[in-house]
Design an enzyme around this catalytic site. Structure first.
Site, PDB file in Angstrom:
ATOM      1  N   GLU A  26      20.573  32.878 -11.806  1.00 51.42           N
ATOM      2  CA  GLU A  26      21.842  33.602 -11.926  1.00 51.42           C
ATOM      3  C   GLU A  26      22.309  33.713 -13.370  1.00 51.42           C
ATOM      4  O   GLU A  26      22.889  34.710 -13.784  1.00 51.42           O
ATOM      5  CB  GLU A  26      22.924  32.915 -11.076  1.00 51.42           C
ATOM      6  CG  GLU A  26      22.824  33.184  -9.578  1.00 51.42           C
ATOM      7  CD  GLU A  26      21.871  32.257  -8.852  1.00 51.42           C
ATOM      8  OE1 GLU A  26      21.061  31.572  -9.515  1.00 51.42           O
ATOM      9  OE2 GLU A  26      21.937  32.216  -7.612  1.00 51.42           O
ATOM     10  N   GLU A  62      19.438  29.126  -2.500  1.00 51.20           N
ATOM     11  CA  GLU A  62      20.626  28.426  -1.968  1.00 51.20           C
ATOM     12  C   GLU A  62      20.595  28.383  -0.441  1.00 51.20           C
ATOM     13  O   GLU A  62      21.066  27.416   0.167  1.00 51.20           O
ATOM     14  CB  GLU A  62      21.892  29.120  -2.468  1.00 51.20           C
ATOM     15  CG  GLU A  62      22.066  28.956  -3.984  1.00 51.20           C
ATOM     16  CD  GLU A  62      23.191  29.809  -4.521  1.00 51.20           C
ATOM     17  OE1 GLU A  62      23.091  31.044  -4.422  1.00 51.20           O
ATOM     18  OE2 GLU A  62      24.174  29.240  -5.035  1.00 51.20           O
TER      19      GLU A  62
HETATM   20  C1  3H9 Z   1      22.472  35.608  -6.491  1.00 50.11           C
HETATM   21  O1  3H9 Z   1      21.622  35.341  -5.707  1.00 50.11           O
HETATM   22  C2  3H9 Z   1      23.893  35.114  -6.415  1.00 50.11           C
HETATM   23  C3  3H9 Z   1      24.072  33.950  -5.508  1.00 50.11           C
HETATM   24  O2  3H9 Z   1      23.957  32.738  -6.232  1.00 50.11           O
HETATM   25  C4  3H9 Z   1      25.445  33.915  -4.917  1.00 50.11           C
HETATM   26  C5  3H9 Z   1      25.797  35.019  -4.021  1.00 50.11           C
HETATM   27  C6  3H9 Z   1      27.122  34.820  -3.354  1.00 50.11           C
HETATM   28  N1  3H9 Z   1      18.921  42.446  -5.469  1.00 50.11           N
HETATM   29  O3  3H9 Z   1      11.299  42.959  -9.996  1.00 50.11           O
HETATM   30  P1  3H9 Z   1      10.576  43.836  -9.072  1.00 50.11           P
HETATM   31  C7  3H9 Z   1      14.624  45.045  -6.459  1.00 50.11           C
HETATM   32  S1  3H9 Z   1      22.163  36.670  -7.806  1.00 50.11           S
HETATM   33  C8  3H9 Z   1      18.683  43.744  -5.370  1.00 50.11           C
HETATM   34  O4  3H9 Z   1      10.040  45.120  -9.602  1.00 50.11           O
HETATM   35  P2  3H9 Z   1       8.611  41.755  -8.704  1.00 50.11           P
HETATM   36  C9  3H9 Z   1      14.293  45.545  -7.848  1.00 50.11           C
HETATM   37  O5  3H9 Z   1      15.403  46.194  -8.417  1.00 50.11           O
HETATM   38  C10 3H9 Z   1      20.460  37.144  -7.584  1.00 50.11           C
HETATM   39  N2  3H9 Z   1      17.481  44.305  -5.694  1.00 50.11           N
HETATM   40  O6  3H9 Z   1       9.426  43.064  -8.270  1.00 50.11           O
HETATM   41  C11 3H9 Z   1      13.155  46.483  -7.549  1.00 50.11           C
HETATM   42  O7  3H9 Z   1      13.706  47.688  -7.059  1.00 50.11           O
HETATM   43  P3  3H9 Z   1      12.992  49.084  -7.385  1.00 50.11           P
HETATM   44  C12 3H9 Z   1      19.569  36.044  -7.999  1.00 50.11           C
HETATM   45  C13 3H9 Z   1      16.516  43.485  -6.095  1.00 50.11           C
HETATM   46  O8  3H9 Z   1       7.729  41.451  -7.580  1.00 50.11           O
HETATM   47  C14 3H9 Z   1      12.434  45.808  -6.400  1.00 50.11           C
HETATM   48  O9  3H9 Z   1      13.364  44.917  -5.835  1.00 50.11           O
HETATM   49  N3  3H9 Z   1      18.206  36.538  -7.930  1.00 50.11           N
HETATM   50  C15 3H9 Z   1      16.722  42.117  -6.223  1.00 50.11           C
HETATM   51  O10 3H9 Z   1       8.059  41.947 -10.065  1.00 50.11           O
HETATM   52  C16 3H9 Z   1      11.217  45.027  -6.829  1.00 50.11           C
HETATM   53  O11 3H9 Z   1      11.588  44.150  -7.872  1.00 50.11           O
HETATM   54  C17 3H9 Z   1      17.565  36.983  -9.017  1.00 50.11           C
HETATM   55  O12 3H9 Z   1      18.079  36.988 -10.098  1.00 50.11           O
HETATM   56  C18 3H9 Z   1      17.974  41.592  -5.882  1.00 50.11           C
HETATM   57  N4  3H9 Z   1      18.258  40.289  -5.945  1.00 50.11           N
HETATM   58  O13 3H9 Z   1       9.710  40.621  -8.834  1.00 50.11           O
HETATM   59  C19 3H9 Z   1      16.189  37.498  -8.780  1.00 50.11           C
HETATM   60  N5  3H9 Z   1      15.576  41.551  -6.684  1.00 50.11           N
HETATM   61  O14 3H9 Z   1      11.635  49.010  -6.774  1.00 50.11           O
HETATM   62  C20 3H9 Z   1      16.065  38.914  -9.291  1.00 50.11           C
HETATM   63  C21 3H9 Z   1      14.700  42.555  -6.828  1.00 50.11           C
HETATM   64  O15 3H9 Z   1      13.925  50.098  -6.770  1.00 50.11           O
HETATM   65  N6  3H9 Z   1      14.790  39.505  -8.968  1.00 50.11           N
HETATM   66  N7  3H9 Z   1      15.258  43.721  -6.480  1.00 50.11           N
HETATM   67  O16 3H9 Z   1      12.948  49.176  -8.879  1.00 50.11           O
HETATM   68  C22 3H9 Z   1      13.635  39.119  -9.574  1.00 50.11           C
HETATM   69  O17 3H9 Z   1      13.584  38.238 -10.388  1.00 50.11           O
HETATM   70  C23 3H9 Z   1      12.414  39.890  -9.223  1.00 50.11           C
HETATM   71  O18 3H9 Z   1      12.791  41.159  -8.751  1.00 50.11           O
HETATM   72  C24 3H9 Z   1      11.535  39.213  -8.146  1.00 50.11           C
HETATM   73  C25 3H9 Z   1      10.413  40.191  -7.696  1.00 50.11           C
HETATM   74  C26 3H9 Z   1      10.901  37.973  -8.752  1.00 50.11           C
HETATM   75  C27 3H9 Z   1      12.364  38.880  -6.945  1.00 50.11           C
END
Ligand code: 3H9
Length: 694
Positions: free
Chosen positions: A125, A105
């Site tokens: 999301e 976004e």
């Molecule tokens: C949003 O954006 C709402 C908005 O529309 C509006 C807002 C107003 N936050 O998965 P990994 C941590 S909602 C906090 O093992 P990879 C994860 O917990 C969000 N922490 O790595 C982990 O911590 P730990 C929309 C996060 O390379 C570490 O990072 N976004 C977040 O396999 C490594 O993650 C999503 O839904 C986060 N957003 O994959 C994306 N993301 O090492 C969610 C990651 O302590 N994330 N962490 O266990 C993912 O899909 C994958 O983590 C990503 C990396 C592809 C980014």
């Protein structure tokens, strides 16, 4: 202290770099940093344009999910995006790796987007029970149309750079240094006349009449009872009805409603639980894992074939051993057919299918698997057979090779004991169909080494599975709990319910199927064999329902015999209530002296789910699962527990352990020992705590 957002000027361009490892999540400090630095670049007469980029492995993983549920800290992400969008100097987002959620976004609020070939954008999301809440539902339709937006937002799936370019999401894909290219791009933009074009000002093309109604119908079954997918559609539809600012305001309201919902809390819990499951206290992250370059699978039945397919799909060569050449040939033919089916359904390209099949080789001589780095045994559940196989494998396989069993119930220690390498013996309990289901219970024996565990956990990740480490006991975590859940369902039949009623209650709770429909899919003979094995050790005074045995004795094994708990018409998988089954049930009720009564749906739900939770508590107490959230992951990915309920232990915490405890005590008074709350559940309930507090 490291800056969460860095700033530099180069050639008259302000370069703002998100620097919040590991994924540059947009926590409060990052949001404030971006807002301040955009203002700084805007005010700097020497700066003509701005580049926004991310340090490390990606542009940005989105809003910091850990902040949800905490008191809000300004500026909000929509406010930051507004500052960017209204900047009179062109702002170019330079994307690499993931740009997800708020991390997509943010670039949508920029005036231009360029991408490295590695870039992937997504609005995932909905998988967290949310809608995009920082303009995604309002800006993306203005850029790519409402039809394509619905596809992106409702699937939550990533769009690769090349597709993003052809859809008009990014303006250019650049090879070479991304920031250099972004600076050149930004300078070229700065030379153009007039203020930069804002996505918010673009027209939304109206879709065909009835488009949104059709989309609502499409998700009606898949997203039954879920708030977020419906809100996503509503918010996207608003772009065709409301001016931008009003649509944005409405989006925020819908986002906040989702964010506060129990559903999103459950889905966010699972996001972190899945990542937590990878952390094993006595197997530190830096434990050196062995390289897995070749795999052998023993047995080419449904499980063996499925495991081989997902190994090959991950690009690892795999040999399948089946001593009977005919059985092997049939198994390999099934694999080919299944891969062809995946091509037809668009899940696999023709080239990937060929590559996958090219990595699978059938063999009939055990000597042909002697060099494998790991052998996964997937023959049927017979301890003597497994012991015979492991003794042989131990002599044939090279020293150091890991020997894994795909048993779903048997004692891994007993199997390990027939080898001279117990530290390299482990359970890898895949779920059927193994090439689809994401869960692998990784079963640690008493002597399994840290290196073996680290290797198998890493292999599970490579196979795109979620590996959860569990201890050894009959049925491990998932099947042990499942046994208690289905057993309750069978008792309910004896007391007055029918399979269709129980299944409906469980379906309405959110499972894809109730226990009886699942039994018919899995095959009733499988659990029959397990019950026969357990019969020897079952205490004589333990309540036991013979209904399932009676059906099996009649040759009713489920869908494969077109008769099980339900009847099935030729070529159909739709369950039909069957009078024969009802007769068996009524007969057993009579034999056992039950006065059948009307059982209400709440009782069905409580008895099935609370006994499941109670068994989970016992498992935790016995140390067979590392944490309650591991149990949740097992149930979501292995048994179809509804993700928006967060798994059985999370659900119990949401209901309140006091409520669960009191219900179990009441049930124990009427129905006896089977409901007595576990000491852990009792302690937590009395201390007003939850499993999350452990
Ligand atoms: C949003 O954006 C709402 C908005 O529309 C509006 C807002 C107003 N936050 O998965 P990994 C941590 S909602 C906090 O093992 P990879 C994860 O917990 C969000 N922490 O790595 C982990 O911590 P730990 C929309 C996060 O390379 C570490 O990072 N976004 C977040 O396999 C490594 O993650 C999503 O839904 C986060 N957003 O994959 C994306 N993301 O090492 C969610 C990651 O302590 N994330 N962490 O266990 C993912 O899909 C994958 O983590 C990503 C990396 C592809 C980014």
């Amino acid at each position: 202290m490291r800056d969460l957002v860095e700033y530099a000027t180069r050639d008259g361009v302000g370069v703002i770099t998100l620097n919040n490892p590991p994924v540059n999540a947009l926590g409060a400090g990052v949001r404030q940093g971006v807002a301040d630095l955009v203002e700084r670049a805007r005010a700097d007469g020497g700066v003509q344009a701005i580049v926004l980029t991310g340090a490390g492995r990606c542009f940005c993983g989105g809003a910091d999910i850990r902040e949800f549920g905490q008191p809000p800290i300004p500026p909000s992400l929509p406010e930051v995006i507004d500052i960017i969008e209204s900047c009179p100097k062109p702002v170019v987002a330079a994307l690499h790796g993931v740009a997800y959620g708020g991390g997509f976004e943010l670039p949508l609020g920029c005036h231009f987007r360029i991408a490295a070939p590695s870039a992937r954008v997504a609005l995932p999301e909905v998988t967290l029970g949310l809608i995009p809440g920082a303009g995604g539902t309002q800006r993306l339709p203005r850029l790519i149309g409402v039809e394509a937006t619905v596809g992106v937002i409702l699937s939550g799936k990533p769009v690769a750079a090349t597709s993003a370019l052809s859809m008009g999401i990014v303006d250019e894909i650049v090879d070479g240094d991304l920031v250099d290219a972004a600076i050149a791009f930004a300078l070229a933009c700065a030379e153009k006349e007039g203020p930069p074009i804002r996505v918010r000002d673009l027209e939304v093309a109206k879709p065909e009449p009835g488009f949104f109604e059709d989309e609502r119908k499409k998700i009606a079954r898949r997203a039954r009872g879920l708030i977020a997918p419906r809100h996503c559609i509503e918010s996207i539809e608003n772009t065709t009805k409301l001016p931008f600012d009003e649509g944005l305001k409405k989006e925020r309201a819908l986002f906040l409603e989702c964010r506060e919902s129990e559903q999103s809390k459950g889905q966010r819990h699972i996001f972190f639980a899945e990542r937590e499951a990878a952390k094993i206290p006595d197997v530190p992250r830096d434990t050196p894992a062995l390289a897995i370059q070749s795999v052998a699978v023993i047995g080419c039945g449904t499980m063996g074939a499925g495991i081989a397919m997902c190994v090959a799909d991950a690009g690892i060569p795999v040999r399948i051993l089946e001593t009977d050449a005919d059985v092997l040939e049939k198994g390999l033919a099934r694999i080919t057919k299944s891969c062809e089916g995946s091509v037809k359904r668009g899940r696999l390209s023709e080239a990937d299918k060929d590559a996958c099949l090219g990595l699978i080789q059938g063999v009939t001589d055990i000597a042909d698997i002697k060099d494998a780095d790991i052998v996964i045994e997937a023959v049927f559940e017979d301890m003597d057979l497994k012991k015979e196989i492991f003794a042989k494998l131990d002599t044939v396989c090279r020293p150091g090779a890991i020997l894994a069993t795909n048993t779903s119930t048997l004692d891994v220690n007993e199997i390990a004991a027939v080898t001279n390498r117990a530290e390299q013996v482990i359970g890898t309990h895949f779920f059927s169909p193994a090439n689809i289901m994401r869960l692998v219970e990784i079963v640690r024996g008493a002597e399994t080494s840290a290196q073996t565990i680290a290797t198998v956990m890493a292999m599970a990740r490579r196979l795109k599975k979620v590996g959860v480490l569990v201890g050894t006991c009959d049925g491990f975590v998932g099947n042990r709990m499942y046994h208690h859940y289905t057993r309750q369902a069978h008792f309910l039949l004896e007391e007055g319910a029918l399979p269709s009623q129980v299944d409906k209650v469980i379906y309405d709770f959110g499972f894809a199927m109730g226990p009886f429909a699942v039994g018919d899919v899995a095959g009733l003979d499988v659990s029959w064999r397990i019950r026969q094995r357990r019969a020897e050790t079952r205490p004589a005074d333990e309540r036991y329902s013979p209904i399932a045995d009676r059906l099996c004795e009649m040759g009713r094994f489920g869908q494969k015999t077109r008769a099980g708990w339900y009847a099935y018409e030729d070529g159909s998988r739709a369950p039909i209530a069957d009078a024969v089954v009802e007769d068996v049930i009524l007969g057993v009720s009579k034999e056992l002296g039950f006065d059948r009564r009307a059982i209400d749906n709440d009782e069905i739900q409580e008895r099935c789910l609370y006994t499941l939770i109670n068994e989970g508590a016992k498992i935790l107490d016995e140390g067979l699962a590392l944490r309650s959230s591991d149990i949740d992951v097992i149930w979501i990915y292995g048994y179809g527990f509804p993700a928006h309920r967060g798994g059985p232990m999370f659900y119990a915490d949401q209901v309140g352990l006091k409520t669960v405890y009191e219900a179990l005590c009441r049930l124990a008074e009427v129905h006896g020992d089977l409901f007595v709350p576990s000491p852990l559940l009792e302690r937590l309930a009395l201390e007003a705590k939850g499993f999350k507090d452990l």
